[in-house]
Design a protein around this motif. Structure first.
Motif, PDB file in Angstrom:
ATOM      1  N   SER A   1      39.642  32.499  37.551  1.00  0.00           N
ATOM      2  CA  SER A   1      38.675  32.532  36.445  1.00  0.00           C
ATOM      3  C   SER A   1      39.276  31.918  35.184  1.00  0.00           C
ATOM      4  N   CYS A   2      40.595  32.083  35.007  1.00  0.00           N
ATOM      5  CA  CYS A   2      41.224  31.503  33.816  1.00  0.00           C
ATOM      6  C   CYS A   2      41.346  29.993  33.934  1.00  0.00           C
ATOM      7  N   SER A   3      41.566  29.490  35.162  1.00  0.00           N
ATOM      8  CA  SER A   3      41.747  28.040  35.237  1.00  0.00           C
ATOM      9  C   SER A   3      40.414  27.305  35.188  1.00  0.00           C
ATOM     10  N   ILE A   4      39.290  27.998  35.400  1.00  0.00           N
ATOM     11  CA  ILE A   4      38.001  27.302  35.375  1.00  0.00           C
ATOM     12  C   ILE A   4      37.638  26.850  33.953  1.00  0.00           C
ATOM     13  N   PHE A   5      37.647  27.795  32.999  1.00  0.00           N
ATOM     14  CA  PHE A   5      37.332  27.404  31.617  1.00  0.00           C
ATOM     15  C   PHE A   5      38.458  27.721  30.637  1.00  0.00           C
ATOM     16  N   GLY A   6      39.109  28.869  30.858  1.00  0.00           N
ATOM     17  CA  GLY A   6      40.077  29.366  29.884  1.00  0.00           C
ATOM     18  C   GLY A   6      41.192  28.390  29.592  1.00  0.00           C
TER      19      GLY A   6
ATOM     20  N   LEU B   1      31.997  25.690  23.479  1.00  0.00           N
ATOM     21  CA  LEU B   1      31.258  25.803  24.738  1.00  0.00           C
ATOM     22  C   LEU B   1      32.137  26.426  25.816  1.00  0.00           C
ATOM     23  N   MET B   2      33.385  25.907  25.920  1.00  0.00           N
ATOM     24  CA  MET B   2      34.340  26.421  26.904  1.00  0.00           C
ATOM     25  C   MET B   2      34.598  27.901  26.660  1.00  0.00           C
ATOM     26  N   ARG B   3      34.765  28.239  25.383  1.00  0.00           N
ATOM     27  CA  ARG B   3      35.069  29.621  25.033  1.00  0.00           C
ATOM     28  C   ARG B   3      33.913  30.532  25.400  1.00  0.00           C
ATOM     29  N   PHE B   4      32.702  30.036  25.168  1.00  0.00           N
ATOM     30  CA  PHE B   4      31.516  30.823  25.501  1.00  0.00           C
ATOM     31  C   PHE B   4      31.404  31.008  27.014  1.00  0.00           C
ATOM     32  N   PHE B   5      31.618  29.931  27.769  1.00  0.00           N
ATOM     33  CA  PHE B   5      31.567  30.018  29.231  1.00  0.00           C
ATOM     34  C   PHE B   5      32.632  30.979  29.744  1.00  0.00           C
ATOM     35  N   ASN B   6      33.816  30.902  29.126  1.00  0.00           N
ATOM     36  CA  ASN B   6      34.906  31.786  29.520  1.00  0.00           C
ATOM     37  C   ASN B   6      34.518  33.240  29.262  1.00  0.00           C
ATOM     38  N   PHE B   7      33.880  33.461  28.146  1.00  0.00           N
ATOM     39  CA  PHE B   7      33.409  34.790  27.773  1.00  0.00           C
ATOM     40  C   PHE B   7      32.437  35.321  28.834  1.00  0.00           C
ATOM     41  N   LEU B   8      31.522  34.412  29.276  1.00  0.00           N
ATOM     42  CA  LEU B   8      30.557  34.816  30.304  1.00  0.00           C
ATOM     43  C   LEU B   8      31.263  35.105  31.622  1.00  0.00           C
ATOM     44  N   LEU B   9      32.266  34.273  31.920  1.00  0.00           N
ATOM     45  CA  LEU B   9      32.980  34.411  33.184  1.00  0.00           C
ATOM     46  C   LEU B   9      33.734  35.735  33.256  1.00  0.00           C
ATOM     47  N   ASN B  10      34.130  36.243  32.086  1.00  0.00           N
ATOM     48  CA  ASN B  10      34.861  37.511  32.058  1.00  0.00           C
ATOM     49  C   ASN B  10      34.028  38.680  32.570  1.00  0.00           C
ATOM     50  N   MET B  11      32.721  38.475  32.712  1.00  0.00           N
ATOM     51  CA  MET B  11      31.877  39.520  33.294  1.00  0.00           C
ATOM     52  C   MET B  11      32.328  39.868  34.708  1.00  0.00           C
ATOM     53  N   PHE B  12      32.915  38.865  35.372  1.00  0.00           N
ATOM     54  CA  PHE B  12      33.330  39.096  36.755  1.00  0.00           C
ATOM     55  C   PHE B  12      34.618  39.907  36.838  1.00  0.00           C
ATOM     56  N   LEU B  13      35.318  39.998  35.727  1.00  0.00           N
ATOM     57  CA  LEU B  13      36.570  40.742  35.739  1.00  0.00           C
ATOM     58  C   LEU B  13      36.297  42.135  35.208  1.00  0.00           C
ATOM     59  N   SER B  14      36.456  43.098  36.076  1.00  0.00           N
ATOM     60  CA  SER B  14      36.162  44.464  35.666  1.00  0.00           C
ATOM     61  C   SER B  14      37.379  45.067  34.971  1.00  0.00           C
TER      62      SER B  14
END
Lengths: 487, 184
Positions: free
Chosen positions: A186-191, A231-244
């Motif tokens: 998840s970090c390498s996708i946008f973060g 944009l990247m930061r926002f997408f990363n923020f959304l992606l963090n939903m998958f990390l509980s």
């Protein structure tokens, strides 16, 4: 027994597929929106010119299909590029390096990693060190099964052996449970991109500020970078939903099962929570990899479903209270038991070993290898000058093993009170020869805050300190660190 | 005809279940063996370090012969030990002799600050921790295996194919139980 330590869990695969589908969906949505906007723009123009009727089928299914296909391809490409060598890329972004086995602290860290590997039933884990005074630790995994645990130099210097073991145990628990693979992906996708862009952005602002004339293209570049970055930061923020954030509780529990020492983990978390965790240095977009978020976030300390969904780390207080109840103690006893390390005098702590053939630049007698606060340096036995490599110096300045004598403290205090010197004082002169390359070393001030004159060889990246000079710089750096942490 | 099919299906299912349980037991047993091998590796590593330690300390501890001899003796006992129980006892004895050695070392500041001694001490600490972690892992796996053997219906198959329970790596003295790991 919830986990068997032999099999690395493959359960996270579904979550990784979900991340991929999420990326596809993001691409599809953005592409569709872009398409509709362009189409609307042109149609509006055509309508104004030709005064034709508004088309009935504004969204055509054929078009949607083509857009989907294209965005799927783009997402797959993005995925493939991001996943390739993701571990190496993140390690590079964090400036993490393999431990230096000539260094006592790094050796101990390597041993601790091996110990935890044994506790996990013979896993192979690679250790890495970030040369930063921040207190934090992270874990990475990739699809080939390579596992990495990284730790900051500050953490190595501040925690004792059992506390370090608990932290490494926590990271190993992430690796065993498979959380790390999910987080790394998840970090390498946008973060990662957002972290890289942050660096570029910082550099551009810096150059924009130093240049006298501010040109328009530079501003345009900055704007584009800023747009992509947000944009990247926002997408990363959304992606963090998958990390509980449950993963952190679970890793704490598993770490206790591995090291059987809840108190040490509680102490470590308490110390980390009260110190600088690397905000500003470690990009916030990579924060989910770390034991505690580098940046203090109000969201992290909150409960409720919004925090549950978007935050990657649970409240530190909650984690602490669970561990403290496991250890059958309470927070006040914990606070009392955390004592600063015992210090020794510098002369007592540096023992001279063999020589590797370099000569002292002052006395031209052989220099001897010596251990200074656990790091390897070269020392002259007649004038007590020290030759230190630049990266080793960074470690020494982070560590606090030595006590300062009265005279060192006095000199340090005096230098700290000095105002800025006149400009000509900062000019570089050339006095000594570098023991490695025999070229002239630059004699200059260490920096404008620590007004100690040192000799520096820029090509070999070594620094020569006359007697006591290094100790004075250590005194000053510790003094500033204290002042920063108090605020 | 249907009854025959049902019986046949029942037999097949039973056989499959049997094979599953059997395979599971084999897996568990192999894990225990692997865990034991890990302890063995660490114990051996520790025994390898002892001669170096004695060599470094000998020059300084001229009047403390007895302590060093005890350590060497404990090492020899450990090398000769067979099976978890004996190995555990020998390891325990070695730990105690090392403890008394390090208590003596405290009185010799020169030896304490010796670079080689510091390195050896770190090595011994980490090996000791590794042993205790390997022991913990071995005991976890053994416990899992023993539980499987003793519970129904696995116990029938275990008895049928002669799976026997494994010994835990245990420490005898009560005082030892309270100090699991070495910390500085």
């Amino acid at each position: 027994m919830p986990y068997s330590f032999i099999e690395i869990e493959k359960r996270k695969k579904t979550a990784i597929v979900a991340i991929f589908l999420f990326v596809v969906a993001l691409y599809f949505l953005s592409a569709q929106i872009l398409w509709i906007i362009t189409k609307g723009f042109f149609i509006l123009e055509a309508e104004l010119k030709l005064k034709t009727d508004y088309p009935k089928h504004f969204i055509l299914w054929k078009e949607v299909f083509i857009v989907f296909l294209l965005s799927f391809l783009a997402a797959a490409l993005h995925w493939a590029i991001s996943i390739r060598h993701m571990q190496e890329k993140i390690l590079k972004a964090l400036a993490a390096q393999a431990p230096d086995l000539n260094d006592a602290y790094h050796r101990a860290f390597q041993n601790i990693i091996e110990e935890v590997c044994v506790a996990c039933g013979g896993q192979k884990i690679q250790g890495y060190v970030i040369a930063s005074s921040a207190l934090n630790a992270f874990a990475l995994a990739d699809f080939r099964g390579n596992k990495v645990i990284g730790i900051s130099e500050g953490l190595l210097a501040r925690l004792n052996r059992s506390q370090l073991e608990a932290v490494v145990g926590h990271e190993a628990a992430h690796l065993i449970a498979g959380d790390s693979l999910l987080k790394t992906v998840s970090c390498s996708i946008f973060g990662l991109y957002s972290a890289l862009l942050e660096g570029i952005e910082r550099g551009m602002f810096y150059s924009a500020n130093t240049k006298k004339e501010k040109n328009a293209t530079g501003v345009l570049y900055l704007m584009v970078i800023y747009l992509v970055l947000s944009l990247m930061r926002f997408f990363n923020f959304l992606l963090n939903m998958f990390l509980s954030r449950e993963q952190e509780y679970r890793a704490d529990a598993l770490a206790v099962r591995l090291t059987r020492n809840p108190l040490a983990l509680a102490e470590a978390l308490y110390i980390i929570g009260r110190s600088w965790r690397g905000a500003g240095q470690i990009s916030d977009s990579l924060g989910s990899l770390f034991i505690v978020s580098p940046k203090y976030k109000i969201l992290d300390e909150e409960t409720g479903w919004i925090a549950e969904l978007f935050s990657t780390h649970p409240p530190l207080k909650a984690r602490l209270s669970i561990l403290i109840s496991m250890a059958h103690t309470d927070i006040n006893i914990l606070k009392e038991n955390i004592k600063p390390k015992l210090r020794i005098a510098a002369e007592q702590g540096t023992e001279i070993m063999q020589s590797i053939g370099n000569l002292c630049p002052e006395c031209k007698t052989p220099l001897f290898l010596a251990e200074y606060e656990g790091a390897q340096i070269e020392k002259c036995s007649s004038c007590a000058g020290l030759l230190v490599k630049e990266d080793v110096l960074r470690r020494i300045l982070i560590r606090e093993d030595f006590s300062f004598s009265q005279s060192i403290a006095q000199i340090g205090q005096h230098l700290a009170n000095l105002a800025y010197l006149p400009k000509e004082k900062y000019e570089v002169s050339f006095m000594l020869d570098c023991p490695y390359c025999q070229k002239k070393m630059q004699r200059k001030f260490f920096n404008t805050a620590y007004l100690v004159q040192i000799d520096y060889c820029p090509s070999c990246q070594v620094i020569w300190f006359d007697k006591n000079e290094l100790e004075v710089i250590q005194y000053l750096s510790e003094k500033y660190r204290r002042e920063l942490n108090k605020e | 005809m249907i009854i025959v099919w049902i019986i046949l299906a029942g037999v097949v299912i039973l056989l499959l279940a049997l094979a599953g349980i059997y395979n599971n037991l084999v897996q568990l047993k192999n894990r225990v063996r692997n865990a034991w091998a890990q302890i063995d590796v660490q114990l051996k590593r520790r025994y390898d370090l002892i001669p170096n330690l004695v060599e470094v300390a000998k020059g300084y501890l001229k009047h403390e012969r007895e302590v060093l001899e005890n350590v060497t003796h404990a090492r020899n006992l450990g090398l000769a030990a067979k099976g978890p129980q004996e190995a555990a006892n020998a390891d325990n004895f070695l730990t105690q002799t090392l403890k008394s050695l390090f208590a003596v070392v405290e009185n010799y500041p020169d030896l304490k600050a010796n670079q080689n001694m510091l390195k050896l001490q770190e090595e011994l600490t980490t090996t000791e921790n590794k042993i205790s972690f390997a022991r913990q892992y071995y005991n976890d796996e053994t416990m899992r295996y023993n539980t499987a053997i003793q519970s129904f219906p696995t116990n029938i198959i275990a008895a049928l194919f002669n799976f026997r329970g494994e010994e835990l790596f245990q420490i005898q003295q009560d005082s030892e139980r309270q100090t699991p790991k070495v910390n500085f």
